[in-house]
Design a protein around this motif. Structure first.
Motif, PDB file in Angstrom:
ATOM      1  N   GLY A   1       0.699  -1.608   0.103  1.00 33.18           N
ATOM      2  CA  GLY A   1       0.242   0.231  -0.263  1.00 33.18           C
ATOM      3  C   GLY A   1       0.347   0.901  -0.134  1.00 33.18           C
ATOM      4  O   GLY A   1       0.429   1.901   0.421  1.00 33.18           O
TER       5      GLY A   1
ATOM      6  N   THR B   1       0.849   2.395  -8.349  1.00 26.96           N
ATOM      7  CA  THR B   1       0.183   3.042  -9.176  1.00 26.96           C
ATOM      8  C   THR B   1       1.897   4.190  -9.716  1.00 26.96           C
ATOM      9  O   THR B   1       1.694   4.663 -10.746  1.00 26.96           O
ATOM     10  CB  THR B   1       0.306   4.344  -7.771  1.00 26.96           C
TER      11      THR B   1
ATOM     12  N   ASN C   1      -3.750  12.560  -4.286  1.00 23.50           N
ATOM     13  CA  ASN C   1      -4.561  12.440  -4.937  1.00 23.50           C
ATOM     14  C   ASN C   1      -5.803  11.793  -5.293  1.00 23.50           C
ATOM     15  O   ASN C   1      -5.481  11.046  -6.203  1.00 23.50           O
ATOM     16  CB  ASN C   1      -3.419  13.379  -6.342  1.00 23.50           C
TER      17      ASN C   1
HETATM   18  P1  ADP Z   1       0.912  -0.913  -3.740  1.00 17.15           P
HETATM   19  O1  ADP Z   1       1.370  -1.489  -5.011  1.00 17.15           O
HETATM   20  O2  ADP Z   1       2.861   0.045  -2.574  1.00 17.15           O
HETATM   21  O3  ADP Z   1       0.682  -1.950  -2.891  1.00 17.15           O
HETATM   22  P2  ADP Z   1      -0.711   1.008  -4.890  1.00 17.15           P
HETATM   23  O4  ADP Z   1       0.172   1.895  -5.721  1.00 17.15           O
HETATM   24  O5  ADP Z   1      -1.394  -0.268  -4.808  1.00 17.15           O
HETATM   25  O6  ADP Z   1      -0.067   0.667  -3.426  1.00 17.15           O
HETATM   26  O7  ADP Z   1      -1.679   1.972  -3.600  1.00 17.15           O
HETATM   27  C1  ADP Z   1      -2.186   1.705  -2.403  1.00 17.15           C
HETATM   28  C2  ADP Z   1      -3.632   2.462  -2.214  1.00 17.15           C
HETATM   29  O8  ADP Z   1      -3.522   4.281  -2.422  1.00 17.15           O
HETATM   30  C3  ADP Z   1      -4.394   2.004  -4.257  1.00 17.15           C
HETATM   31  O9  ADP Z   1      -5.723   2.065  -3.500  1.00 17.15           O
HETATM   32  C4  ADP Z   1      -3.888   3.426  -5.168  1.00 17.15           C
HETATM   33  O10 ADP Z   1      -4.597   3.963  -5.797  1.00 17.15           O
HETATM   34  C5  ADP Z   1      -3.759   4.648  -3.612  1.00 17.15           C
HETATM   35  N1  ADP Z   1      -2.408   5.527  -4.586  1.00 17.15           N
HETATM   36  C6  ADP Z   1      -1.690   5.339  -4.237  1.00 17.15           C
HETATM   37  N2  ADP Z   1      -1.035   7.026  -5.056  1.00 17.15           N
HETATM   38  C7  ADP Z   1      -2.150   7.437  -4.465  1.00 17.15           C
HETATM   39  C8  ADP Z   1      -2.028   9.327  -4.320  1.00 17.15           C
HETATM   40  N3  ADP Z   1      -0.806   9.462  -5.084  1.00 17.15           N
HETATM   41  N4  ADP Z   1      -3.420   9.685  -4.139  1.00 17.15           N
HETATM   42  C9  ADP Z   1      -3.701   8.752  -3.853  1.00 17.15           C
HETATM   43  N5  ADP Z   1      -4.283   7.676  -3.647  1.00 17.15           N
HETATM   44  C10 ADP Z   1      -2.608   7.372  -4.415  1.00 17.15           C
END
Ligand code: ADP
Ligand code: MG
Length: 257
Positions: A13, A18, A216
């Motif tokens: 998370g 992302t 965001n």
């Molecule tokens: P990981 O791959 O490290 O587990 P994710 O990329 O899936 O993390 O991100 C975790 C959560 O946070 C997801 O629900 C994603 O949409 C959200 N998220 C990631 N980056 C941002 C951001 N910059 N602003 C808002 N939400 C975000």
């Protein structure tokens, strides 16, 4: 030869997926040929690129078990403008199945060599663990991009990752280095985040990317449309930050060569 990067952090998370899909789409926008490798059995990078996990005939699992090559297993993210070697739950089994096999650390690396001519960048989205899957990523890569939130335990959590990277560098992959730490989900109104951000810069210096990704909501909404935020709403603040990050990466790599 493509530049190959792992997007890694053993915490879940923290923005790995992302970062992977938005960097991929951002690089594609500036004319780079990109392959995303989804190394997480959750398959979020696949879904978030518009690839339906349920209809996958071949995936990164088949590639790791040498049942298929990347050229046949890869799919296209039409809207993202990049290719995806997708993953689904099946990949969780690979962890166990690989243990007894030969060259278990370097299977992805060998497979990537066969499509080297097709790409400028390969981005590997790692699972939230320092597992055999992550090891396959680290053994394939030139560098690691570490997305992190500027929270109290952020620095502490980095120690394990940095040690793992050092070990892989020493024993398995002399090319591997930390490319940089990317501050994500940043909220400048929170004093603690500013403080941790300053600590990061003091400690890791030029290994901290200049670009900062803000928190965001458009970035969080995009995956449910099977798109990177950069594609879903390019004018949003989050997308603009990832577009700037893609530019920064392309420039850094230009100077690395
Ligand atoms: P990981 O791959 O490290 O587990 P994710 O990329 O899936 O993390 O991100 C975790 C959560 O946070 C997801 O629900 C994603 O949409 C959200 N998220 C990631 N980056 C941002 C951001 N910059 N602003 C808002 N939400 C975000
Ligand atoms: Mg993820």
């Amino acid at each position: 030869m493509p530049r190959i990067f792992c997007i890694a952090n053993q915490k879940g998370g923290v923005g790995k997926t992302t970062t992977t899909v938005n960097l991929a789409a951002g690089l594609a926008r500036i004319g780079q040929r990109v392959l995303v490798v989804d190394l997480d059995p959750q398959g979020n990078a696949s879904t978030g690129s518009g690839v339906d996990k349920r209809t996958l005939e071949l995936s990164v699992y088949d590639v790791l078990l040498e049942q298929a090559g990347i050229a046949e297993a890869r799919r296209r993210s039409e809207q993202g403008g990049y290719d995806v070697l997708a993953a689904n739950r099946e990949l969780a089994g690979a962890e166990v199945e690989l243990v007894g096999l030969e060259h278990r650390n370097t299977r992805l690396r060998q497979a990537l060599a066969t499509v080297a001519a097709d790409y400028d960048f390969v981005l590997i989205d790692c699972p939230p663990s320092l597992s055999l899957l992550t090891l396959n990523g680290l053994c394939s890569a030139h560098g690691v991009i570490v997305p992190m939130q500027c929270e109290y335990f952020a620095l502490e959590g980095l120690t394990d990752l940095v040690n793992t990277i050092k070990q892989v560098h020493a024993n398995l992959n002399r090319d591997l280095q930390i490319i940089g730490l990317l501050r994500v989900m940043f909220d400048p109104r929170i004093t603690l985040q500013q403080q941790v951000s300053e600590q990061l810069k003091a400690h890791f210096k030029n290994k901290v990317f200049n670009t900062v990704i803000p928190r965001n909501v458009r970035l969080a909404e995009a995956p449910s449309y099977g798109q990177a935020g950069v594609v879903f709403d390019p004018s949003s603040r989050g997308a603009q930050a990832y577009i700037a990050f893609a530019q920064e990466m392309a420039e850094r790599i230009g100077t690395m060569r």
